[in-house]
Enzyme design. Structure first.
Site, PDB file in Angstrom:
ATOM      1  N   SER A 124       0.808  -1.220   0.000  1.00 38.80           N
ATOM      2  CA  SER A 124       0.000   0.000   0.000  1.00 38.80           C
ATOM      3  C   SER A 124       0.844   1.275   0.000  1.00 38.80           C
ATOM      4  CB  SER A 124      -0.944  -0.004   1.208  1.00 38.80           C
ATOM      5  OG  SER A 124      -0.207  -0.106   2.421  1.00 38.80           O
TER       6      SER A 124
ATOM      7  N   GLY B  73       8.024  -0.268   1.073  1.00 43.04           N
ATOM      8  CA  GLY B  73       7.546  -0.198   2.444  1.00 43.04           C
ATOM      9  C   GLY B  73       8.106  -1.353   3.249  1.00 43.04           C
TER      10      GLY B  73
ATOM     11  N   GLU C 115      11.329  -8.117  -4.299  1.00 45.11           N
ATOM     12  CA  GLU C 115      11.624  -6.882  -3.561  1.00 45.11           C
ATOM     13  C   GLU C 115      13.094  -6.830  -3.147  1.00 45.11           C
ATOM     14  OE1 GLU C 115       7.230  -6.148  -1.494  1.00 45.11           O
ATOM     15  OE2 GLU C 115       8.834  -7.112  -0.371  1.00 45.11           O
TER      16      GLU C 115
ATOM     17  N   LYS D 147       4.853   1.042  12.509  1.00 42.51           N
ATOM     18  CA  LYS D 147       5.709  -0.063  12.045  1.00 42.51           C
ATOM     19  C   LYS D 147       7.065  -0.083  12.757  1.00 42.51           C
ATOM     20  CE  LYS D 147       2.687  -1.238   8.866  1.00 42.51           C
ATOM     21  NZ  LYS D 147       2.994  -1.120   7.433  1.00 42.51           N
TER      22      LYS D 147
END
Length: 231
Positions: free
Chosen positions: A33, A88, A109, A127
């Site tokens: 996201s 992220g 990634e 986070k």
């Protein structure tokens, strides 16, 4: 309300990260996201400033969004290095060690992170954790021999479960592998050791611990951005 608040933080981070892009760059686009918001912010700069860049996407979802927004994309088989990767993370500890791969794209990634001259990780302050482990750690697993591979993982003391799709079928990554999410009641104070043990198992393609040289940008509810740099 909380979801809207986190979205605002992600948008602030994404727009700030997009200011780091200059013409001529080759970019790595993360997944999830927060990376999605960066792709939107990047597309806006391309459209309004005639920014000339090319990108590599780490997942089919990021690829589809970038293509829809007319971001020029390169053949993922042909690149050798990147100027900047933006992504992220699911958790980040004080040493900027991370758990990533909640979206199921950890293998790709990590390739983009390691190929980049500079990597920016965008997270909201929720986070940031004192020790990794509340979030499950994804392992990308070969489909061939998967039961034997899991036995080796369990023999090392790790428990977990296969990630499923909404249909109840096993989740399949964009690289046609499975995801096995492990968890630990004791968290992971030394993720380097866990990473080394797990990645040595033949058939474990990638592990969701990320210990790389990165910048971690975090945002709070007021939109204030803090930047930390690993050494």
């Amino acid at each position: 309300m909380e979801k809207d608040l986190h979205l605002h933080e992600k948008k602030c981070l994404a727009h700030e990260a997009a200011t780091q892009v200059t013409s001529g760059m080759i970019l790595g686009l993360g997944s999830g996201s927060t990376a999605k918001e960066f792709i939107f912010a990047l597309a806006h700069r391309i459209q309004t400033e005639s920014l000339a860049v090319h990108a590599i996407a780490s997942s089919q979802n990021s690829y589809a969004l970038a293509k829809q927004l007319a971001i020029p994309l390169l053949n993922p088989e042909k690149f050798s290095s990147l100027d900047l990767t933006v992504d992220g993370a699911d958790e980040v500890d004080p040493q900027l060690r991370m758990i990533k791969g909640g979206g199921g794209a950890i293998f790709r990634e990590k390739i983009l992170l390691r190929a980049a001259k500079r990597s920016i990780i965008l997270v909201d302050e929720s986070k940031l954790v004192p020790v990794l482990g509340k979030f499950r750690v994804p392992l990308e697993i070969s489909r061939f021999g998967r039961s034997a591979i899991i036995e080796e993982i369990r023999h090392l003391g790790y428990e977990g479960e296969w990630r499923l799709q909404d249909t109840g079928d096993l989740f399949i990554t964009d690289s046609s592998n499975y995801i096995y999410d492990i968890f630990s009641p004791n968290s992971y104070p030394n993720p380097e050791k866990d990473l080394l043990k797990l990645i040595q198992i033949h058939g474990v393609i990638e592990v969701g611990f990320v210990i790389e040289k990165v910048e971690v940008w975090s945002s709070n509810s007021q939109g204030l951005i803090s930047k930390k740099y690993s050494v």
